[in-house]
Write a protein that holds these residues in place. Structure first.
Motif, PDB file in Angstrom:
ATOM      1  N   TRP A 134      31.802 -13.741  -1.150  1.00  0.00           N
ATOM      2  CA  TRP A 134      31.756 -12.158  -1.107  1.00  0.00           C
ATOM      3  C   TRP A 134      30.494 -11.679  -1.511  1.00  0.00           C
ATOM      4  O   TRP A 134      29.830 -12.392  -2.465  1.00  0.00           O
ATOM      5  CB  TRP A 134      33.023 -11.514  -2.022  1.00  0.00           C
ATOM      6  CG  TRP A 134      34.368 -11.835  -1.700  1.00  0.00           C
ATOM      7  CD1 TRP A 134      35.001 -11.110  -0.876  1.00  0.00           C
ATOM      8  CD2 TRP A 134      35.011 -12.930  -2.132  1.00  0.00           C
ATOM      9  NE1 TRP A 134      36.195 -11.842  -0.701  1.00  0.00           N
ATOM     10  CE2 TRP A 134      36.374 -12.903  -1.536  1.00  0.00           C
ATOM     11  CE3 TRP A 134      34.704 -13.837  -3.083  1.00  0.00           C
ATOM     12  CZ2 TRP A 134      37.414 -13.848  -1.694  1.00  0.00           C
ATOM     13  CZ3 TRP A 134      36.032 -14.844  -3.363  1.00  0.00           C
ATOM     14  CH2 TRP A 134      37.061 -14.586  -2.628  1.00  0.00           C
ATOM     15  N   THR A 135      29.990 -10.394  -1.022  1.00  0.00           N
ATOM     16  CA  THR A 135      28.680  -9.754  -1.657  1.00  0.00           C
ATOM     17  C   THR A 135      29.011  -8.543  -1.844  1.00  0.00           C
ATOM     18  O   THR A 135      30.072  -7.849  -1.400  1.00  0.00           O
ATOM     19  CB  THR A 135      27.758  -9.912  -0.413  1.00  0.00           C
ATOM     20  OG1 THR A 135      28.207  -9.479   0.808  1.00  0.00           O
ATOM     21  CG2 THR A 135      27.185 -11.364  -0.208  1.00  0.00           C
ATOM     22  N   LEU A 136      28.345  -7.964  -2.817  1.00  0.00           N
ATOM     23  CA  LEU A 136      28.711  -6.622  -3.195  1.00  0.00           C
ATOM     24  C   LEU A 136      27.355  -5.705  -3.034  1.00  0.00           C
ATOM     25  O   LEU A 136      26.533  -6.098  -3.138  1.00  0.00           O
ATOM     26  CB  LEU A 136      29.019  -6.102  -4.896  1.00  0.00           C
ATOM     27  CG  LEU A 136      29.359  -4.972  -5.213  1.00  0.00           C
ATOM     28  CD1 LEU A 136      30.541  -5.109  -6.045  1.00  0.00           C
ATOM     29  CD2 LEU A 136      28.273  -4.213  -5.976  1.00  0.00           C
ATOM     30  N   TRP A 137      27.575  -4.570  -2.237  1.00  0.00           N
ATOM     31  CA  TRP A 137      26.400  -4.019  -1.605  1.00  0.00           C
ATOM     32  C   TRP A 137      26.505  -2.498  -2.107  1.00  0.00           C
ATOM     33  O   TRP A 137      27.424  -1.750  -2.239  1.00  0.00           O
ATOM     34  CB  TRP A 137      26.317  -3.799   0.062  1.00  0.00           C
ATOM     35  CG  TRP A 137      26.212  -5.290   0.646  1.00  0.00           C
ATOM     36  CD1 TRP A 137      27.209  -6.061   0.862  1.00  0.00           C
ATOM     37  CD2 TRP A 137      25.149  -6.099   0.901  1.00  0.00           C
ATOM     38  NE1 TRP A 137      26.585  -7.402   1.353  1.00  0.00           N
ATOM     39  CE2 TRP A 137      25.411  -7.211   1.422  1.00  0.00           C
ATOM     40  CE3 TRP A 137      23.580  -5.402   0.830  1.00  0.00           C
ATOM     41  CZ2 TRP A 137      24.215  -8.049   1.829  1.00  0.00           C
ATOM     42  CZ3 TRP A 137      22.576  -6.165   1.340  1.00  0.00           C
ATOM     43  CH2 TRP A 137      23.030  -7.624   1.708  1.00  0.00           C
ATOM     44  N   ASP A 138      25.190  -2.056  -2.435  1.00  0.00           N
ATOM     45  CA  ASP A 138      25.010  -0.492  -2.663  1.00  0.00           C
ATOM     46  C   ASP A 138      24.038  -0.183  -1.526  1.00  0.00           C
ATOM     47  O   ASP A 138      22.963  -0.260  -1.628  1.00  0.00           O
ATOM     48  CB  ASP A 138      23.968  -0.511  -3.982  1.00  0.00           C
ATOM     49  CG  ASP A 138      24.005   0.999  -4.556  1.00  0.00           C
ATOM     50  OD1 ASP A 138      24.528   1.692  -4.014  1.00  0.00           O
ATOM     51  OD2 ASP A 138      23.275   1.060  -5.837  1.00  0.00           O
ATOM     52  N   ASN A 139      24.926   0.456  -0.791  1.00  0.00           N
ATOM     53  CA  ASN A 139      24.197   0.933   0.548  1.00  0.00           C
ATOM     54  C   ASN A 139      23.498  -0.319   1.196  1.00  0.00           C
ATOM     55  O   ASN A 139      24.342  -1.270   1.539  1.00  0.00           O
ATOM     56  CB  ASN A 139      23.265   1.945   0.163  1.00  0.00           C
ATOM     57  CG  ASN A 139      23.771   3.377  -0.087  1.00  0.00           C
ATOM     58  OD1 ASN A 139      24.803   3.604   0.542  1.00  0.00           O
ATOM     59  ND2 ASN A 139      23.254   3.845  -1.158  1.00  0.00           N
ATOM     60  N   ASP A 140      22.246  -0.393   1.249  1.00  0.00           N
ATOM     61  CA  ASP A 140      21.613  -1.566   2.089  1.00  0.00           C
ATOM     62  C   ASP A 140      21.108  -2.575   1.026  1.00  0.00           C
ATOM     63  O   ASP A 140      20.396  -3.505   1.443  1.00  0.00           O
ATOM     64  CB  ASP A 140      20.745  -1.271   2.897  1.00  0.00           C
ATOM     65  CG  ASP A 140      19.491  -0.557   2.258  1.00  0.00           C
ATOM     66  OD1 ASP A 140      19.515  -0.062   1.277  1.00  0.00           O
ATOM     67  OD2 ASP A 140      18.423  -0.300   3.357  1.00  0.00           O
ATOM     68  N   GLN A 141      21.433  -2.412  -0.320  1.00  0.00           N
ATOM     69  CA  GLN A 141      20.818  -3.255  -1.514  1.00  0.00           C
ATOM     70  C   GLN A 141      21.942  -4.167  -1.978  1.00  0.00           C
ATOM     71  O   GLN A 141      22.988  -3.770  -2.263  1.00  0.00           O
ATOM     72  CB  GLN A 141      20.341  -2.294  -2.394  1.00  0.00           C
ATOM     73  CG  GLN A 141      19.284  -1.602  -2.403  1.00  0.00           C
ATOM     74  CD  GLN A 141      17.949  -2.553  -1.943  1.00  0.00           C
ATOM     75  OE1 GLN A 141      17.494  -3.268  -2.464  1.00  0.00           O
ATOM     76  NE2 GLN A 141      17.289  -2.345  -0.544  1.00  0.00           N
ATOM     77  N   LEU A 142      21.576  -5.511  -1.891  1.00  0.00           N
ATOM     78  CA  LEU A 142      22.512  -6.433  -2.645  1.00  0.00           C
ATOM     79  C   LEU A 142      22.823  -6.655  -3.979  1.00  0.00           C
ATOM     80  O   LEU A 142      21.662  -6.624  -4.454  1.00  0.00           O
ATOM     81  CB  LEU A 142      22.095  -7.887  -2.059  1.00  0.00           C
ATOM     82  CG  LEU A 142      22.966  -8.981  -2.434  1.00  0.00           C
ATOM     83  CD1 LEU A 142      24.324  -9.107  -1.920  1.00  0.00           C
ATOM     84  CD2 LEU A 142      22.358 -10.316  -1.929  1.00  0.00           C
ATOM     85  N   ALA A 143      23.790  -6.158  -4.565  1.00  0.00           N
ATOM     86  CA  ALA A 143      23.938  -6.012  -5.884  1.00  0.00           C
ATOM     87  C   ALA A 143      24.419  -7.416  -6.479  1.00  0.00           C
ATOM     88  O   ALA A 143      24.187  -7.690  -7.621  1.00  0.00           O
ATOM     89  CB  ALA A 143      24.944  -4.955  -6.240  1.00  0.00           C
ATOM     90  N   GLY A 144      25.100  -8.236  -5.609  1.00  0.00           N
ATOM     91  CA  GLY A 144      25.601  -9.443  -6.352  1.00  0.00           C
ATOM     92  C   GLY A 144      26.508 -10.318  -5.362  1.00  0.00           C
ATOM     93  O   GLY A 144      26.570  -9.858  -4.154  1.00  0.00           O
ATOM     94  N   PHE A 145      26.845 -11.469  -5.612  1.00  0.00           N
ATOM     95  CA  PHE A 145      27.547 -12.156  -5.004  1.00  0.00           C
ATOM     96  C   PHE A 145      28.457 -13.062  -5.835  1.00  0.00           C
ATOM     97  O   PHE A 145      28.295 -13.316  -6.932  1.00  0.00           O
ATOM     98  CB  PHE A 145      26.895 -13.190  -3.898  1.00  0.00           C
ATOM     99  CG  PHE A 145      26.114 -14.314  -4.435  1.00  0.00           C
ATOM    100  CD1 PHE A 145      26.905 -15.376  -4.925  1.00  0.00           C
ATOM    101  CD2 PHE A 145      24.842 -14.182  -4.367  1.00  0.00           C
ATOM    102  CE1 PHE A 145      25.851 -16.619  -5.486  1.00  0.00           C
ATOM    103  CE2 PHE A 145      24.009 -15.156  -5.055  1.00  0.00           C
ATOM    104  CZ  PHE A 145      24.417 -16.411  -5.675  1.00  0.00           C
ATOM    105  N   ALA A 146      29.531 -13.632  -5.171  1.00  0.00           N
ATOM    106  CA  ALA A 146      30.495 -14.584  -5.812  1.00  0.00           C
ATOM    107  C   ALA A 146      31.182 -15.277  -4.645  1.00  0.00           C
ATOM    108  O   ALA A 146      31.522 -14.843  -3.565  1.00  0.00           O
ATOM    109  CB  ALA A 146      31.658 -13.736  -6.426  1.00  0.00           C
ATOM    110  N   ALA A 147      31.400 -16.572  -5.114  1.00  0.00           N
ATOM    111  CA  ALA A 147      32.081 -17.653  -4.281  1.00  0.00           C
ATOM    112  C   ALA A 147      33.580 -18.294  -4.926  1.00  0.00           C
ATOM    113  O   ALA A 147      33.487 -18.347  -5.966  1.00  0.00           O
ATOM    114  CB  ALA A 147      31.256 -18.642  -3.730  1.00  0.00           C
TER     115      ALA A 147
END
Length: 153
Positions: free
Chosen positions: A49-62
């Protein structure tokens, strides 16, 4: 901000993953490094999974399915510009809810025992994880801490 399943093809995602792997390389001894690389994260047993702030990647988790009732949190990373803004908690809550909804009984993880990993361990404890013995293919290792969360309590 929105969380989405990701196919690991975005340049931003690959760049943040490479940063994560580089940090694990310098922080963990080779025999204690368990982070998955890009190809391993694309395995069918892994959800990313990725967490996006509009078009900016804020983080990920697997998260990886170990068996029908047990999943493992494999990786979490917050982009530097989003540190201390709740990204990791948001991703962790999402994963806990998702694996619980999929019928898993337990979510476990391995993280480092070094001071570098203290904030991560505190985050996991805050969300109900407790220390446990090694699970799956892991063995006792002074560089590792193992934690688990019972999803049926």
């Amino acid at each position: 901000m929105d969380i989405r399943l990701d196919d690991l093809t975005s340049a931003q995602v690959i760049e943040l993953l490479e940063e994560h792997l580089a940090d694990m390389q310098v922080t963990s001894p080779p025999e204690s490094k368990h982070a998955l690389d890009l190809d391993a994260l694309k395995c069918a047993s892994v959800l990313f999974w990725t967490l996006w702030d509009n078009d900016q990647l804020a983080g990920f988790a697997a998260c990886k399915q170990l068996d029908a009732s047990h999943a493992e949190l494999k990786s979490m990373r917050t982009a530097r510009s989003y540190k201390n803004k709740g990204v990791a908690s948001r991703l962790l809550k999402h994963i806990i809810n998702d694996v619980k909804a999929k019928g898993f009984d337990k979510l476990s993880l391995e993280t480092g025992s070094m001071d570098y990993f203290a904030p991560a361990r505190a985050l996991y404890q805050k969300h109900g994880f407790s220390y446990c013995e090694p699970f799956s293919d892991y063995v006792d290792d002074p560089n590792s801490k193992f934690m688990t969360l019972n999803l049926r309590e």
